[in-house]
Design a protein around this motif. Structure first.
Motif, PDB file in Angstrom:
ATOM      1  N   PHE A  33       3.396 -38.426  30.566  1.00 46.57           N
ATOM      2  CA  PHE A  33       3.765 -38.924  29.239  1.00 46.57           C
ATOM      3  C   PHE A  33       4.573 -40.206  29.335  1.00 46.57           C
ATOM      4  N   ASN A  34       5.493 -40.282  30.297  1.00 52.26           N
ATOM      5  CA  ASN A  34       6.398 -41.436  30.381  1.00 52.26           C
ATOM      6  C   ASN A  34       5.695 -42.731  30.742  1.00 52.26           C
ATOM      7  N   ALA A  35       4.412 -42.656  31.100  1.00 49.68           N
ATOM      8  CA  ALA A  35       3.637 -43.893  31.244  1.00 49.68           C
ATOM      9  C   ALA A  35       3.571 -44.651  29.931  1.00 49.68           C
ATOM     10  N   ILE A  36       3.890 -43.978  28.845  1.00 51.53           N
ATOM     11  CA  ILE A  36       3.845 -44.588  27.512  1.00 51.53           C
ATOM     12  C   ILE A  36       4.847 -45.727  27.385  1.00 51.53           C
ATOM     13  N   TRP A  37       5.919 -45.695  28.218  1.00 51.64           N
ATOM     14  CA  TRP A  37       6.980 -46.704  28.135  1.00 51.64           C
ATOM     15  C   TRP A  37       6.713 -47.888  29.057  1.00 51.64           C
ATOM     16  N   THR A  38       5.510 -47.975  29.636  1.00 51.46           N
ATOM     17  CA  THR A  38       5.219 -49.043  30.603  1.00 51.46           C
ATOM     18  C   THR A  38       5.206 -50.418  29.962  1.00 51.46           C
ATOM     19  N   SER A  39       4.549 -50.559  28.804  1.00 54.98           N
ATOM     20  CA  SER A  39       4.414 -51.856  28.141  1.00 54.98           C
ATOM     21  C   SER A  39       3.931 -51.609  26.712  1.00 54.98           C
ATOM     22  N   PRO A  40       3.924 -52.648  25.875  1.00 57.26           N
ATOM     23  CA  PRO A  40       3.375 -52.462  24.524  1.00 57.26           C
ATOM     24  C   PRO A  40       1.930 -51.989  24.526  1.00 57.26           C
ATOM     25  N   GLU A  41       1.177 -52.341  25.583  1.00 58.17           N
ATOM     26  CA  GLU A  41      -0.230 -51.948  25.641  1.00 58.17           C
ATOM     27  C   GLU A  41      -0.408 -50.449  25.854  1.00 58.17           C
ATOM     28  N   THR A  42       0.606 -49.766  26.384  1.00 55.38           N
ATOM     29  CA  THR A  42       0.474 -48.326  26.615  1.00 55.38           C
ATOM     30  C   THR A  42       1.032 -47.504  25.449  1.00 55.38           C
ATOM     31  N   LEU A  43       1.510 -48.154  24.408  1.00 57.13           N
ATOM     32  CA  LEU A  43       1.932 -47.424  23.215  1.00 57.13           C
ATOM     33  C   LEU A  43       0.708 -46.840  22.515  1.00 57.13           C
ATOM     34  N   PRO A  44       0.852 -45.716  21.843  1.00 56.14           N
ATOM     35  CA  PRO A  44      -0.296 -45.142  21.137  1.00 56.14           C
ATOM     36  C   PRO A  44      -0.630 -45.929  19.879  1.00 56.14           C
ATOM     37  N   ALA A  45      -1.911 -46.094  19.616  1.00 55.85           N
ATOM     38  CA  ALA A  45      -2.346 -46.643  18.345  1.00 55.85           C
ATOM     39  C   ALA A  45      -2.144 -45.595  17.263  1.00 55.85           C
ATOM     40  N   LYS A  46      -2.178 -46.033  16.022  1.00 57.59           N
ATOM     41  CA  LYS A  46      -1.981 -45.106  14.908  1.00 57.59           C
ATOM     42  C   LYS A  46      -2.970 -43.945  14.984  1.00 57.59           C
ATOM     43  N   ALA A  47      -4.246 -44.233  15.270  1.00 57.80           N
ATOM     44  CA  ALA A  47      -5.263 -43.186  15.326  1.00 57.80           C
ATOM     45  C   ALA A  47      -5.034 -42.227  16.490  1.00 57.80           C
ATOM     46  N   GLU A  48      -4.439 -42.720  17.580  1.00 52.42           N
ATOM     47  CA  GLU A  48      -4.222 -41.878  18.758  1.00 52.42           C
ATOM     48  C   GLU A  48      -3.119 -40.846  18.545  1.00 52.42           C
ATOM     49  N   ILE A  49      -2.229 -41.093  17.600  1.00 45.51           N
ATOM     50  CA  ILE A  49      -1.160 -40.140  17.339  1.00 45.51           C
ATOM     51  C   ILE A  49      -1.734 -38.780  16.953  1.00 45.51           C
ATOM     52  N   SER A  50      -2.765 -38.784  16.149  1.00 42.71           N
ATOM     53  CA  SER A  50      -3.374 -37.516  15.726  1.00 42.71           C
ATOM     54  C   SER A  50      -4.443 -37.028  16.709  1.00 42.71           C
ATOM     55  N   GLU A  51      -4.789 -37.857  17.701  1.00 40.96           N
ATOM     56  CA  GLU A  51      -5.765 -37.457  18.713  1.00 40.96           C
ATOM     57  C   GLU A  51      -5.237 -37.833  20.102  1.00 40.96           C
ATOM     58  N   PRO A  52      -4.281 -37.063  20.610  1.00 43.75           N
ATOM     59  CA  PRO A  52      -3.625 -37.409  21.879  1.00 43.75           C
ATOM     60  C   PRO A  52      -4.580 -37.574  23.052  1.00 43.75           C
ATOM     61  N   ASP A  53      -5.703 -36.845  23.041  1.00 45.18           N
ATOM     62  CA  ASP A  53      -6.656 -36.956  24.151  1.00 45.18           C
ATOM     63  C   ASP A  53      -7.192 -38.377  24.292  1.00 45.18           C
ATOM     64  N   LYS A  54      -7.298 -39.093  23.181  1.00 41.01           N
ATOM     65  CA  LYS A  54      -7.767 -40.482  23.251  1.00 41.01           C
ATOM     66  C   LYS A  54      -6.751 -41.355  23.971  1.00 41.01           C
ATOM     67  N   TRP A  55      -5.463 -41.118  23.694  1.00 36.95           N
ATOM     68  CA  TRP A  55      -4.436 -41.894  24.408  1.00 36.95           C
ATOM     69  C   TRP A  55      -4.461 -41.559  25.898  1.00 36.95           C
ATOM     70  N   ILE A  56      -4.557 -40.261  26.213  1.00 35.36           N
ATOM     71  CA  ILE A  56      -4.608 -39.850  27.615  1.00 35.36           C
ATOM     72  C   ILE A  56      -5.788 -40.501  28.340  1.00 35.36           C
ATOM     73  N   ALA A  57      -6.931 -40.502  27.688  1.00 39.61           N
ATOM     74  CA  ALA A  57      -8.132 -41.092  28.292  1.00 39.61           C
ATOM     75  C   ALA A  57      -7.963 -42.582  28.493  1.00 39.61           C
ATOM     76  N   ARG A  58      -7.373 -43.261  27.509  1.00 39.59           N
ATOM     77  CA  ARG A  58      -7.224 -44.721  27.591  1.00 39.59           C
ATOM     78  C   ARG A  58      -6.223 -45.120  28.666  1.00 39.59           C
ATOM     79  N   VAL A  59      -5.103 -44.420  28.740  1.00 36.66           N
ATOM     80  CA  VAL A  59      -4.024 -44.828  29.655  1.00 36.66           C
ATOM     81  C   VAL A  59      -4.191 -44.221  31.038  1.00 36.66           C
ATOM     82  N   HIS A  60      -4.705 -43.001  31.111  1.00 39.90           N
ATOM     83  CA  HIS A  60      -4.818 -42.304  32.403  1.00 39.90           C
ATOM     84  C   HIS A  60      -6.253 -42.133  32.875  1.00 39.90           C
ATOM     85  N   GLY A  61      -7.206 -42.580  32.057  1.00 37.73           N
ATOM     86  CA  GLY A  61      -8.613 -42.315  32.378  1.00 37.73           C
ATOM     87  C   GLY A  61      -9.081 -42.945  33.649  1.00 37.73           C
TER      88      GLY A  61
END
Length: 351
Positions: free
Chosen positions: A323-351
């Motif tokens: 989860f703390n990878a989220i604080w790496t840069s502005p690019e790793t912040l979740p988009a509005k749509a990703e807040i309700s679909e966490p798997d999309k954020w996981i796939a984008r940042v950790h995929g």
């Protein structure tokens, strides 16, 4: 003294807000001093728990923490808003329409309106990480509001005060332990100003949308963004969407922390959380609910709920370090749509 600009008289705003602020709960002087001391102490205790739960650590010289009353909160925010709106005033000053706009609106009229909003909010805010008044930001804990809510909820004061401090200190940690966060916030606010469209026809169209949104709000409808959302240009709506994702993260992260603390730390935490949730859902009296919808505060309530669910689901699936990878840069912040679909954020940042 608060700076007076040609667009908004912030000195008048502050004085108006102090007059219109609701009366604080009755507290004897000795009790008031004890509340201030306990909130100061609770903030220090909370910092250790926040570091343990989040894995984030503040620098040695962190943002200051202040316990304030309602007038103190008003003065800080009036000064901060004066600094925040300066780029907007500068841009308007470059426009040929500024002279007529200033004549029609007037700094004193807008100052009184801003003061009414500050006065209303001064009775609602338990704590705030304020970005603009001090170079490093500052954490404000509003003592009379904490006392008022703990009495209305009929919960144990010491537990409730620590519970509130866990949430607010998490914000202090977010914006001091992650070096780029405050700069990012300032950049997004600047982007809102840059997206301002001063074309008279465009302004007229947005005012029409704002009136339509006003009628929806009165009927209990609308998307929750309030009048400000209706007045935004398409470019500003893009920034607002980014800020919505950003604020859902920071608010949800703080909500997650305050409810993740060990039961040994706050024994009555489940009771506090349940009663506070009911209070949040009710939203006060009808006038209070209307004002909250006009200001877009219902959207903020959703940020707490959706953001907390996002954090919890990500931590459950990939752990705290993931989860703390989220604080790496502005690019790793979740988009509005990703807040309700966490798997999309996981796939984008950790995929």
């Amino acid at each position: 003294m608060v700076e007076v600009t040609s667009l908004i008289d912030w000195e008048l705003a502050a004085s108006t807000a102090r007059r219109m602020a609701p009366a604080p709960p009755h507290v004897e002087p000795d009790e008031a001093a004890a509340v201030v001391a306990e909130l100061d102490s609770a903030a220090e205790v909370a910092a250790g728990h926040v570091a343990e739960i989040t894995g984030l650590h503040e620098p040695p010289l962190t943002a200051i923490t202040r316990v304030v009353d309602r007038p103190g909160w008003i003065d800080v925010n009036a000064r901060g808003m004066s600094k925040l709106t300066r780029p907007l005033v500068d841009k308007l000053s470059e426009s040929a329409n500024m002279g007529r706009l200033g004549e029609v609106i007037g700094g004193r009229v807008t100052g009184a309106q801003a003061g009414a909003l500050l006065g209303f909010m001064s009775g609602k805010v338990l704590g705030q990480f304020e970005f603009f008044d001090q170079p490093n930001g500052q954490l404000l804990l509003v003592a009379p509001n904490v006392v008022d809510v703990e009495r209305k909820l009929n919960v144990k004061p010491s537990d409730f005060r620590l519970w509130v401090c866990l949430h607010e200190v998490t914000h202090r940690v977010q914006f001091t332990a992650v070096p780029w966060m405050r700069t990012h916030m300032h950049d997004e606010v600047d982007a809102l100003t840059a997206g301002l469209d001063l074309d008279p026809a465009a302004i007229k169209e947005r005012l029409g949308k704002a009136m339509s949104e006003l009628m929806k709000v009165i009927r209990g409808e609308g998307d929750g963004t309030g009048i400000a959302g209706a007045l935004a240009t398409p470019e500003q709506r893009e920034v607002i969407d980014r800020l919505t994702g950003f604020m859902s993260l920071v608010e949800g992260h703080a909500e997650y922390v305050m409810n993740a603390v060990s039961p040994a730390v706050i024994p009555s935490q489940p009771e506090i959380e349940a009663r506070f949730a009911v209070r949040r859902q009710k939203g006060g009296n009808p006038l209070d609910r209307l004002v909250r919808r006009l200001l877009g505060l219902d959207a903020k309530t959703r940020q707490y709920i959706e953001g907390s669910a996002f954090v919890r689901q990500v931590v459950d699936k990939i752990g705290l370090d993931g989860f703390n990878a989220i604080w790496t840069s502005p690019e790793t912040l979740p988009a509005k749509a990703e807040i309700s679909e966490p798997d999309k954020w996981i796939a984008r940042v950790h995929g």
